[in-house]
Design a protein around this motif. Structure first.
Motif: not given
Ligand SMILES: *Cc1c(COP(=O)(O)O)cnc(C)c1O
Length: 429
Positions: A56-64, A236-247, A267-270
């Motif tokens: 449930y870490v998913c590399s701290w988010g990227p591995m969606i 500035i929205f820091d969407e490093v986590i929320s980008g492509f994550r919450v929608s 997520i942007i780097g997969g």
């Protein structure tokens, strides 16, 4: 913990500070030695001793999409065969920019970097260069990477180790950073009345994930947009986590707010080292070589990183149901966790937005860093060990998020809830 992990950790501690290349990984906050990972697939990790974990870490988010997603691995492999880096422009970067601009509503132009830290650091420099102002406002418990200006009241990593600020950050620099309570618009109004004309930007995690997940209260993000417009400061929205994550389009799409600049990463780097910052054309054109604000990178836009990231984005574009499915899975998981906690007679607060969520061992609502810190860390520690022993891998800190990926199925979620029942029971009475 397995013998091989233990040996590796011993050796690592002699060679690398704390044995890790990012502090929270060492497991100090939970009193557990970290398993060393050998491989990953779907929603599972395997450590060097052959133990399997539901991740449930998913590399701290990227591995969606889950680990080792076939199309992502294929894309990386194909591009690697053509050479690993050229330090010259490629078509992949154009494709990547186009994908981001198409998906993230407020972004009209974008620059690729190698990490989230670089993205926020560069966005701050741009905001200062564009406005000719020096002060920035951030929020307590929001983490924006480890750049000097932003390492003030910075959430999990820093919170976990109770480091008050950080030695090595010049006071003269930290002075320009004003840190306020998240969800507290009155404080923002007051600060802007005092310093507004000197504030280059307000930077915020629109859905904070680095003090555990906190939900923005209705009107908070709207209020930030209004106030920044009033004082000609940038938002500035820091969407490093929320980008492509919450929608698909991040928190800005979910809440319908248009920031001036957006920071992206994870997520942007997969799973490859990628970050990006982008926004209004008028502002982005201040960057060199169009403008005078300098920022560069030897490996920025690296072809392998672009290929892995793009392949991930293409899956998100193609699978139009992905966010609905993630929502359903996450709902199933977190409602199950809540039931399990109650069954054990424990009061917990669960905060969740889409497929990111956190459990706080507290009775009070968690709406900012102060309330997050009320969480009982001893209880979390016991809960964490119990879960790890049963093969469930969580972020080793009470101030982090759980991430659900497309690879977590209902069976794995059911197993997780059963493990949580046992783990909660062991600390219930
Ligand atoms: C992870 C994170 C960063 C930093 O990204 P790195 O790639 O670790 O440098 C910045 N902002 C937020 C919101 C993050 O979650």
């Amino acid at each position: 913990m397995g013998e091989k992990s233990r040996e590796l950790f011993q050796k690592a501690k002699e060679l690398i500070p704390g044995g890790v290349n990012s502090p929270v990984r060492a497991g100090k906050a939970v009193g557990v030695n970290p398993p060393f990972i050998d491989r990953a697939e779907g929603c599972f990790l395997w450590d060097v001793d052959g133990n399997r974990y539901i991740d449930y870490v998913c590399s701290w988010g990227p591995m969606i999409l889950g680990h080792a997603f076939p199309e992502v691995i294929d894309a990386v492999r194909q591009v690697a065969l053509k050479g690993t880096s050229y330090g010259a422009p490629t078509g992949l970067e154009v494709e990547m920019a186009q994908a981001i601009i198409e998906m993230v509503p407020s972004v009209e132009m974008v620059r690729m970097v190698n990490s989230g830290t670089e993205a926020t650091m560069s966005a701050i420099r741009l905001a200062r260069g564009f406005t000719g102002r020096e002060k920035i406002i951030k929020f307590e418990g929001c983490y924006h990477g480890h750049a000097d200006s932003l390492l003030v009241s910075a959430g999990s990593g820093v919170a976990t180790f109770a480091i008050p600020g950080c030695p090595g950050v010049p006071a003269a620099l930290a002075e320009h950073t004003i840190s306020l309570g998240f969800n507290n618009l009155a404080e923002v109004r007051k600060a802007m009345e005092k310093w507004g004309s000197d504030v280059a930007a307000i930077i915020v995690e629109p859905v904070p994930g680095n003090m555990g997940v906190v939900v923005p209260e209705g009107g908070f993000l709207e209020g930030l947009r209004e106030i920044t417009l009033k004082y000609d400061s940038l938002l500035i929205f820091d969407e490093v986590i929320s980008g492509f994550r919450v929608s698909r389009g991040g928190a800005q799409e979910l809440y319908g707010i248009s920031p001036d600049l957006t920071c992206l990463g994870k997520i942007i780097g997969g799973g490859l080292p990628v970050g990006a910052y982008g926004g209004k054309k008028e502002i982005m054109l201040s960057m060199a070589p169009e403008g005078d604000v300098y920022q560069a990178g030897t490996l920025s836009g690296n072809p392998i990183a672009m290929a892995g990231g793009l392949a991930t984005m293409r899956q998100i574009q193609k699978n139009t149901n992905i966010y609905k499915q993630l929502e359903e899975k996450s709902q199933l998981l977190f409602s199950g966790l809540e039931r399990a906690a109650h069954k054990a007679g424990l009061s917990v607060v669960i905060n969740r937005v889409g497929s990111m969520g956190s459990i706080f061992f507290t009775e009070e609502e968690v709406k900012d860093f102060a309330s997050a810190k009320q969480s009982d860390c001893e209880k979390f520690k016991k809960f964490y060990s119990g879960m790890l022993e049963q093969g469930v891998y969580l972020a080793p800190s009470p101030f982090e998020a759980w991430f659900v990926s497309a690879a977590h199925d209902s069976e794995v979620i059911k197993m997780t809830i059963e493990c949580a029942e046992r783990s909660f029971a062991s600390l219930g009475s």
